[in-house]
Every structure is written in C-alpha cells, then in structure tokens.
Design a protein around this motif. Structure first.
Motif, short mmCIF file in Angstrom:
data_model
loop_
_atom_site.label_atom_id
_atom_site.label_comp_id
_atom_site.label_asym_id
_atom_site.label_seq_id
_atom_site.Cartn_x
_atom_site.Cartn_y
_atom_site.Cartn_z
N MET A 66 0.80 -1.16 0.04
CA MET A 66 -0.14 0.12 -0.07
C MET A 66 0.92 1.25 -0.01
O MET A 66 0.40 2.10 -0.51
N ARG A 67 1.93 1.19 0.62
CA ARG A 67 2.80 2.36 0.95
C ARG A 67 3.52 2.75 -0.65
O ARG A 67 3.40 4.10 -0.90
N LYS A 68 3.74 1.68 -1.28
CA LYS A 68 4.31 2.11 -2.57
C LYS A 68 3.20 2.57 -3.51
O LYS A 68 3.55 3.47 -4.09
N LYS A 69 2.02 2.08 -3.43
CA LYS A 69 1.00 2.74 -4.30
C LYS A 69 0.57 4.14 -3.77
O LYS A 69 0.25 4.96 -4.84
N ILE A 70 0.75 4.36 -2.86
CA ILE A 70 0.43 5.90 -2.19
C ILE A 70 1.57 6.63 -2.54
O ILE A 70 1.12 8.04 -3.10
N ILE A 71 2.75 6.30 -2.59
CA ILE A 71 3.97 7.05 -3.18
C ILE A 71 3.94 7.41 -4.67
O ILE A 71 4.13 8.43 -5.17
N THR A 72 3.31 6.30 -5.15
CA THR A 72 3.18 6.39 -6.80
C THR A 72 2.15 7.30 -7.14
O THR A 72 2.17 8.17 -7.88
N GLY A 73 1.02 7.47 -6.20
CA GLY A 73 -0.14 8.38 -6.44
C GLY A 73 0.35 9.86 -6.09
O GLY A 73 0.12 10.74 -6.85
N ILE A 74 1.19 10.18 -5.09
CA ILE A 74 1.79 11.40 -4.81
C ILE A 74 2.71 11.80 -6.04
O ILE A 74 2.61 13.10 -6.45
N ARG A 75 3.47 10.94 -6.42
CA ARG A 75 4.25 11.07 -7.52
C ARG A 75 3.79 11.62 -8.77
O ARG A 75 3.98 12.64 -9.29
N ARG A 76 2.25 10.89 -9.00
CA ARG A 76 1.56 11.35 -10.09
C ARG A 76 0.86 12.61 -10.09
O ARG A 76 0.75 13.37 -10.99
N HIS A 77 0.45 13.07 -8.83
CA HIS A 77 -0.44 14.10 -8.59
C HIS A 77 0.09 14.83 -7.65
O HIS A 77 -0.58 15.10 -6.54
N PRO A 78 1.35 15.54 -7.47
CA PRO A 78 1.81 16.16 -6.45
C PRO A 78 0.86 17.27 -6.11
O PRO A 78 0.55 17.63 -4.60
N LYS A 79 0.45 18.15 -7.03
CA LYS A 79 -0.34 19.12 -6.68
C LYS A 79 -1.79 19.06 -6.07
O LYS A 79 -2.30 19.44 -5.25
N ARG A 80 -2.18 17.83 -6.41
CA ARG A 80 -3.61 17.42 -6.00
C ARG A 80 -3.27 16.94 -4.34
O ARG A 80 -4.23 17.22 -3.63
N PHE A 81 -2.28 16.23 -4.26
CA PHE A 81 -1.96 15.98 -2.90
C PHE A 81 -1.91 17.27 -1.92
O PHE A 81 -2.16 17.10 -0.92
N LEU A 82 -1.14 18.14 -2.38
CA LEU A 82 -0.97 19.32 -1.64
C LEU A 82 -2.29 20.08 -1.29
O LEU A 82 -2.48 20.48 -0.15
N VAL A 113 -5.38 10.83 -3.78
CA VAL A 113 -4.45 10.44 -4.72
C VAL A 113 -3.96 9.02 -4.97
O VAL A 113 -3.26 8.77 -5.71
N TYR A 114 -4.67 8.11 -4.02
CA TYR A 114 -4.77 6.76 -4.51
C TYR A 114 -4.86 6.30 -5.55
O TYR A 114 -6.18 6.57 -6.20
N PRO A 115 -4.07 5.72 -6.43
CA PRO A 115 -4.12 5.09 -7.70
C PRO A 115 -5.46 4.32 -7.97
O PRO A 115 -5.89 3.42 -7.21
N GLU A 116 -6.25 4.56 -9.09
CA GLU A 116 -7.31 3.61 -9.39
C GLU A 116 -6.75 2.31 -9.76
O GLU A 116 -5.63 1.96 -10.44
N LYS A 117 -7.50 1.18 -9.32
CA LYS A 117 -7.18 -0.06 -9.70
C LYS A 117 -8.18 -0.74 -10.74
O LYS A 117 -8.00 -1.56 -11.03
N MET A 118 -9.12 0.03 -10.94
CA MET A 118 -10.23 -0.28 -12.26
C MET A 118 -10.72 0.89 -12.59
O MET A 118 -11.33 1.78 -11.98
#
Length: 277
Positions: free
Chosen positions: A1-17, A65-70
């Motif tokens: 899960m941690r890796k997927k959260i990091i992936t989501g932050i990396r993809r959408h840093p502005k959305r995360f902030l 920011v958690y990435p979509e799985k489907m």
C-alpha cells in the motif's frame, strides 16, 4: 500500500498538496464551531488537536491520490464497453485472449517459454496436454498456412499474423491469435504496425465467436512479444485498434484488459480513462 500511495503522490503532487490544505480547512471549519457550541475548550491540548488535524488531513490526501485499480468507460459512438483492471487473466470471468507466435508452437521450453501466458495456459490450464492445442490448430487452420519454414525447434508451418483459433476448456473459451514473428533462435518480435494487424484478426474472430460474452485480454505486446513500446502506449494502441474495429462493425460486448500488478506504477488508469471518456 505504501508503494501505491507514493506512486499516487508522484503522479499528482499538486492534488496531494491541495487535498492536505482542503482537508485541514474543512476539519477546522467543522470542529471549531462545534467546540464553541458544545463549550469544549481544548486549553492545554492545542498541539494535540493541531496534530490530529494534520494527521486527518494527510489521511484524506492519501485517499484522494490513491491510484485507481479499475476504470470503466464506453468507446465513443459504439456499443463496446471497456474495463481496465489489475488482476489475474486466468481467474477473470468470460472469454480469454492469449497471444502466440505465427507458428502456433506448443513445445514448452523452446520455443514456448513456460513464463509466457501461452506457456502457463498449456501447462496449467491444459495440464501440459499439448495435443489439445495442436489438434485445435490442425483442425481450425487446415489449408491456411502461408509458407513452410525449416526450423531447428518448433513447428514448420507459418501462418499470417492475426490468425486466431479458439479452444473451449473448463467452460471458458480461449482465443489464441498470432501476434509475433519468430527468428531462428525462437525469439519473438513484433512492431506496432504488425500488432495492429494481428489485433484486427483477433477482433474479427471475437465478433464471430464471442457471442456478446466479456472478453478478457492481457496487455498485448508486453514482455516477450517485444513490440518496443512502453506499457502505457501499448494499452493506448490496443484501445485504438479496438475503437477502429468497433466502429467498422459492431462489437457489442465488454472488453476487459487485465493488467499484472507490476504495471501499477507504469500505467495511470485515471489518465487513460480521461483520454477515452
């Protein structure tokens, strides 16, 4: 899960902030008046309340920011629905698609890698009974060979890319289509243009024998197929081919593209959906 959260932050840093700021603001706006109404005075615990707001805001931002799985969407101006999911192709409900070489080889090891989907299909689904595969090829492709090639390993009859057979096994219909060329060392290879040609043949067969049942396919062109494109572009190429085919002649079924978990940080399903909706 941690890796997927990091992936989501990396993809959408502005959305995360923005989610952190928005979450903190909403929490503050809600709880401060509530404390006043209830006459709750957190004197002496201000730091703990502040920390709680920050933690809650972070949790909200992680969810955002958690990435979509489907994802699901309809192909424009067609009756075809598309689903893209992460999972196991062989456990998906509906028909299944597997790519093979233009020789429809069946010998495990060389030329068919046991790690390929075709290798897994023969060893695990068919129980290693290559005769089931070979009988289907011989019965359905009699007279369709385009040339005979002498090879050190594997079969000698070569078929056109896009040639497709079906094998009905354990209440599932498997579509096996010729996607790749093979060199003298049994190494598969293809190109984007050859992949489009092969997919055209597959869709034609699906239209005839699919009967409107869900079609599950892997990420076509990835791995041992060696098409030479990154995963996200292979997915886009498959969707382009599907759209072209569905617009020419109706393909009224759900096409489900099943991605392996190692593609999670390489393909952003949200971007794919936004591009195709």
């Amino acid at each position: 899960m941690r890796k997927k959260i990091i992936t989501g932050i990396r993809r959408h840093p502005k959305r995360f902030l923005l989610a952190i700021v928005f979450g903190y603001t909403v929490l503050w706006t809600f709880f401060e008046p509530l404390f006043s109404i209830l006459e709750i005075k957190p004197t002496g615990y201000n730091c703990w309340f502040l920390l709680a707001y920050v933690i809650a805001s972070l949790i909200i931002s992680f969810i955002v920011v958690y990435p979509e799985k489907m994802v699901k969407f309809n192909l424009t101006n067609t009756n075809t629905k598309v689903e893209i999911v992460f999972g196991d192709l062989f456990t998906a409900d509906g028909h299944k698609v597997i790519s093979v070489s233009e020789f429809f080889d069946s010998k495990i090891g060389k030329p068919v890698s046991p790690k390929s989907l075709q290798g897994i299909f023969i060893t695990k689904i068919l129980g290693g009974h290559t005769n089931i595969f070979d009988d289907a090829v011989n019965a359905q492709l009699a007279g369709q060979e385009i040339e005979t090639v002498q090879r050190v390993d594997g079969k000698s009859i070569k078929y056109e890319l896009g040639t497709t057979i079906t094998i009905n096994h354990n209440q599932s219909l498997y579509f096996l289509f010729a996607l790749t060329n093979t060199d003298n060392d049994c190494n598969a290879n293809s190109t984007p243009s050859l992949m489009l040609k092969a997919l055209e043949g597959l869709w034609n067969k699906v239209r005839i024998e699919g009967n409107g049942i869900d079609i599950n396919l892997p990420l076509i062109g990835n791995g041992l197929s060696r098409v030479g494109l990154p995963p996200s572009q292979l997915l886009q190429l498959t969707l382009i081919s599907l759209l072209k085919s569905a617009k020419e002649i109706d393909l009224s079924s759900t096409i489900r593209i099943v991605l392996t978990e190692d593609m999670f940080d390489k393909i952003d399903l949200e971007i794919i959906k936004n591009n195709w909706e």
